[in-house]
Each structure stands twice: as C-alpha cells, then as structure tokens.
Design a protein around this motif. Structure first.
Motif, PDB file in Angstrom:
ATOM      1  N   PHE A 186       0.871  -1.240  -0.009  1.00 37.13           N
ATOM      2  CA  PHE A 186       0.008   0.020  -0.087  1.00 37.13           C
ATOM      3  C   PHE A 186       0.984   1.162   0.169  1.00 37.13           C
ATOM      4  O   PHE A 186       2.155   1.065   0.446  1.00 37.13           O
ATOM      5  N   ASP A 187       0.220   2.233  -0.489  1.00 34.34           N
ATOM      6  CA  ASP A 187       1.139   3.542  -0.454  1.00 34.34           C
ATOM      7  C   ASP A 187       1.169   3.955   0.941  1.00 34.34           C
ATOM      8  O   ASP A 187       0.377   4.270   1.636  1.00 34.34           O
ATOM      9  N   LYS A 188       2.616   4.304   1.265  1.00 31.22           N
ATOM     10  CA  LYS A 188       2.745   4.395   2.619  1.00 31.22           C
ATOM     11  C   LYS A 188       2.928   6.210   2.710  1.00 31.22           C
ATOM     12  O   LYS A 188       3.593   6.653   3.944  1.00 31.22           O
ATOM     13  N   THR A 189       2.848   7.061   1.752  1.00 31.21           N
ATOM     14  CA  THR A 189       3.035   8.263   1.855  1.00 31.21           C
ATOM     15  C   THR A 189       2.331   9.142   2.871  1.00 31.21           C
ATOM     16  O   THR A 189       3.041   9.979   3.817  1.00 31.21           O
TER      17      THR A 189
ATOM     18  N   HIS B 155       5.052 -10.740  15.161  1.00 29.74           N
ATOM     19  CA  HIS B 155       5.268  -9.852  15.849  1.00 29.74           C
ATOM     20  C   HIS B 155       5.278  -8.703  15.053  1.00 29.74           C
ATOM     21  O   HIS B 155       5.938  -8.411  14.178  1.00 29.74           O
ATOM     22  N   ILE B 156       4.342  -7.497  15.434  1.00 30.11           N
ATOM     23  CA  ILE B 156       4.151  -6.449  14.468  1.00 30.11           C
ATOM     24  C   ILE B 156       4.797  -5.320  14.685  1.00 30.11           C
ATOM     25  O   ILE B 156       5.104  -5.012  16.025  1.00 30.11           O
ATOM     26  N   SER B 157       5.010  -4.190  13.970  1.00 31.83           N
ATOM     27  CA  SER B 157       5.612  -3.110  14.179  1.00 31.83           C
ATOM     28  C   SER B 157       5.272  -2.094  13.017  1.00 31.83           C
ATOM     29  O   SER B 157       4.269  -2.339  12.415  1.00 31.83           O
ATOM     30  N   THR B 158       5.819  -1.004  12.820  1.00 35.87           N
ATOM     31  CA  THR B 158       5.602  -0.013  12.076  1.00 35.87           C
ATOM     32  C   THR B 158       5.345  -0.536  10.677  1.00 35.87           C
ATOM     33  O   THR B 158       6.203  -1.118  10.196  1.00 35.87           O
ATOM     34  N   PHE B 159       4.227   0.051  10.179  1.00 34.04           N
ATOM     35  CA  PHE B 159       3.743  -0.108   8.746  1.00 34.04           C
ATOM     36  C   PHE B 159       3.062  -1.435   8.546  1.00 34.04           C
ATOM     37  O   PHE B 159       2.533  -1.837   7.517  1.00 34.04           O
ATOM     38  N   ASP B 160       3.149  -2.520   9.670  1.00 31.89           N
ATOM     39  CA  ASP B 160       2.156  -3.597   9.573  1.00 31.89           C
ATOM     40  C   ASP B 160       0.792  -3.236   9.609  1.00 31.89           C
ATOM     41  O   ASP B 160       0.543  -1.939  10.277  1.00 31.89           O
TER      42      ASP B 160
ATOM     43  N   ARG C 243     -10.013  -7.265   5.974  1.00 33.22           N
ATOM     44  CA  ARG C 243      -9.307  -5.837   5.339  1.00 33.22           C
ATOM     45  C   ARG C 243      -8.802  -5.332   6.642  1.00 33.22           C
ATOM     46  O   ARG C 243      -8.998  -5.895   7.721  1.00 33.22           O
ATOM     47  N   PRO C 244      -7.805  -4.511   6.408  1.00 34.53           N
ATOM     48  CA  PRO C 244      -6.892  -4.041   7.166  1.00 34.53           C
ATOM     49  C   PRO C 244      -7.656  -2.905   8.146  1.00 34.53           C
ATOM     50  O   PRO C 244      -8.392  -2.083   7.705  1.00 34.53           O
ATOM     51  N   ILE C 245      -7.775  -3.189   9.441  1.00 32.66           N
ATOM     52  CA  ILE C 245      -8.428  -2.260  10.427  1.00 32.66           C
ATOM     53  C   ILE C 245      -7.712  -1.195  10.900  1.00 32.66           C
ATOM     54  O   ILE C 245      -8.181  -0.135  11.382  1.00 32.66           O
ATOM     55  N   VAL C 246      -6.346  -1.544  11.259  1.00 29.87           N
ATOM     56  CA  VAL C 246      -5.450  -0.516  11.426  1.00 29.87           C
ATOM     57  C   VAL C 246      -4.270  -0.651  11.058  1.00 29.87           C
ATOM     58  O   VAL C 246      -3.926  -1.839  10.510  1.00 29.87           O
ATOM     59  N   THR C 247      -3.362   0.402  11.026  1.00 26.05           N
ATOM     60  CA  THR C 247      -2.203   0.419  10.474  1.00 26.05           C
ATOM     61  C   THR C 247      -1.240   0.881  11.568  1.00 26.05           C
ATOM     62  O   THR C 247      -1.450   1.869  12.188  1.00 26.05           O
ATOM     63  N   ILE C 248      -0.057   0.171  11.775  1.00 29.64           N
ATOM     64  CA  ILE C 248       0.792   0.658  12.882  1.00 29.64           C
ATOM     65  C   ILE C 248       1.615   1.805  12.473  1.00 29.64           C
ATOM     66  O   ILE C 248       2.272   1.886  11.356  1.00 29.64           O
TER      67      ILE C 248
END
Length: 297
Positions: free
Chosen positions: A30-33, A107-112, A122-127
C-alpha cells in the motif's frame, strides 16, 4: 532386538520457503506516503480528544473513530497490555490474530496492519509508531508485540494451579466490553503489546520480561471506526512467572512488577488525510465454489 531409528523424511518435491509478499506492488502493498507524514508530524499538531490511564490488573474499552490515531504508552514502567479490536458498528468484524500473523508477521511493528475476520477481511489498523521497533530479535529469538500467544484466562489458570483468579486478561476484557453489550464470546485472541515472546528449540512458546521503559509507546491509525479494549496484564512486566517453576518464590510478587498503561486518542487534521481511502473487503462473489442449479418450473 535392536531398536529401529526413525528414517528422516525428505519432501517429495522440495521447494524453497515462501511468504506472502507485502512489498513490490503486490496486493498486500500500500502507499505509505500519508502514513509516513503522520509518523513524522508532532502530535501537538493534532487534537488530543481522549486521554486516560488503565490501572493495574484491570481493563477498559474505548472508541477510536476512522482517521484517528491511538497511542498506548507505558506511564509507570514496563507493562504488558492485551489488546482487542472490533468494528464499532458490527462486532462480528474483529481483529483476526491468526490471519494477521500469516499476512504480516508474528510480531508486528511500524507499517504492519491488523486484519479483520471473514467475510470482511480488510486492514482495520495500520501501525504508525513503535518506540521498541529497534528491539529486533534477541539471543533467544524473542521479538516484541506478540501475535503468537493469546490472553491469560481463568480457565487455564484453574487447569494449571487448581485455583480461581478473576483478574486475568480475558476476565478484564470481558468486564471492559460489557457496557457495549458484548460478552465473553466476543473477546478474542489478542495483540500482546510490549510483550517479548518466541518459539524455543523445542518449538514451545516462551515469554520474557518486558523491555519497555516509562514513555515508550505503540501507536496505530484507525482505518475504520473501532471499539478497542485493553487489559493491563496481571503478570505486569512478566519478569515473575504466574505459574510453574519460579512462581512460588517467596521474595517475588507479580504485584511488584505491575504498572498502569496510558491511552491517548488524537483527531488528525484533515489536510494530512488528503488522498487516503478507507479499506475495502475482497470482492468475493459468494457461494464458496458451489454452483447452484437454476429453478425450473
């Protein structure tokens, strides 16, 4: 008669391990801008709309609206928190720990991203932020912010100790969501925030002491309207076992290593969300592969 040793089995068609690709323009990329911009802007540029602390060995539920930022932070020292997420308007859609492990990592972190259950998927949150992102992989292969395990609960506690304990994370989460007319059946597998876990050489799940210090935080962007619930784990920073070897040490008390957790929710200035689009579910046609016969008169 000599004992026969097992013969190692090799796969008939050996292949290289493969994973779901979250980069290179694939369907999970996904576009992380916009997210990078949100990460780099000071929280003082956004409006703080909710702030509270969750005392030790309790739980609390709260709402985070689509487009808001939520921060979970250590306010008194290291502390593990067990997090649940639901669609605020339809709790049948909730975070899916197992699929998130599969699509993202254990184990999740930034942009996961945390993904929701079927049929929504669907993605419900983005770190967005993680002050422990540099913890990496330790000497025991332990990592932070765990999706491998699940919440502590009174049923396993009874099984292992023969005693009832009513302040497990499961129980704390149940009490937290009661005002939203949810029950024990709605509480689900969690994200263990600030928790270090892994698999040992025997492929057994292990936990280690929480490395967080006062002021560390884990932060996410709400892709949909969310109901969140968080339990401050009764094990505190997990430096003292709740059961098993070491749990009976007279000079150690888990209460001594318990601390509250803080929560902050921010409204994001709309100018930072220009071009952002809400997540959508896969356009699966239904019938699960079954072709129904047409009705004939």
């Amino acid at each position: 008669m000599s004992q026969l040793l097992p013969i190692p089995r090799a796969p008939k068609n050996p292949t290289r391990p493969w994973t779901y690709d979250t980069n290179s323009g694939g369907p999970l990329d996904f576009d992380k801008t916009i997210y990078k911009t949100l990460m780099s802007t000071s929280r003082s540029l956004h409006k703080l709309v909710n702030k509270f602390e969750i005392p030790i060995r309790t739980g609390q539920a709260w709402e985070v609206k689509q487009g808001q930022i939520c921060r979970i932070l250590t306010v008194g020292g290291p502390q593990v928190g067990d997090l649940n997420l639901w669609n605020l308007h339809d709790p049948r859609e909730r975070m899916w720990a197992a699929k998130t492990r599969q699509l993202q990592r254990s184990h999740i972190s930034t942009f996961d991203r945390i993904w929701s259950t079927l049929p929504f998927l669907r993605p419900i949150v983005t770190i967005l932020g993680d002050t422990l992102a540099d913890y990496g992989i330790d000497e025991d292969s332990g990592r932070c912010h765990d999706l491998l395990g699940t919440r502590c609960d009174p049923y396993v506690n009874r099984l292992l100790t023969g005693q009832d304990f009513d302040f497990s994370c499961h129980s704390n989460l149940v009490r937290a969501v009661m005002p939203y007319k949810l029950t024990e059946f709605d509480v689900h597998d969690v994200l263990n925030v600030f928790q270090i876990t892994g698999l040992n050489s025997d492929d057994r799940y292990f936990m280690k002491s929480c490395p967080a210090r006062e002021g560390d935080y884990f932060e996410f962007f709400a892709e949909i309207d969310l109901l969140c619930a968080l339990s401050t784990c009764p094990g505190g920073d997990l430096s003292q076992p709740l059961w098993g070897p070491g749990s009976e040490d007279a000079d150690k008390n888990p209460l001594d290593v318990c601390n509250p957790l803080g929560v902050e929710v921010y409204d994001v200035d709309k100018k930072y969300l220009e071009g952002w689009k809400p997540p959508i579910s896969p356009k699966y046609g239904g019938n699960h592969g079954i072709t129904l016969k047409k009705w004939n008169n």
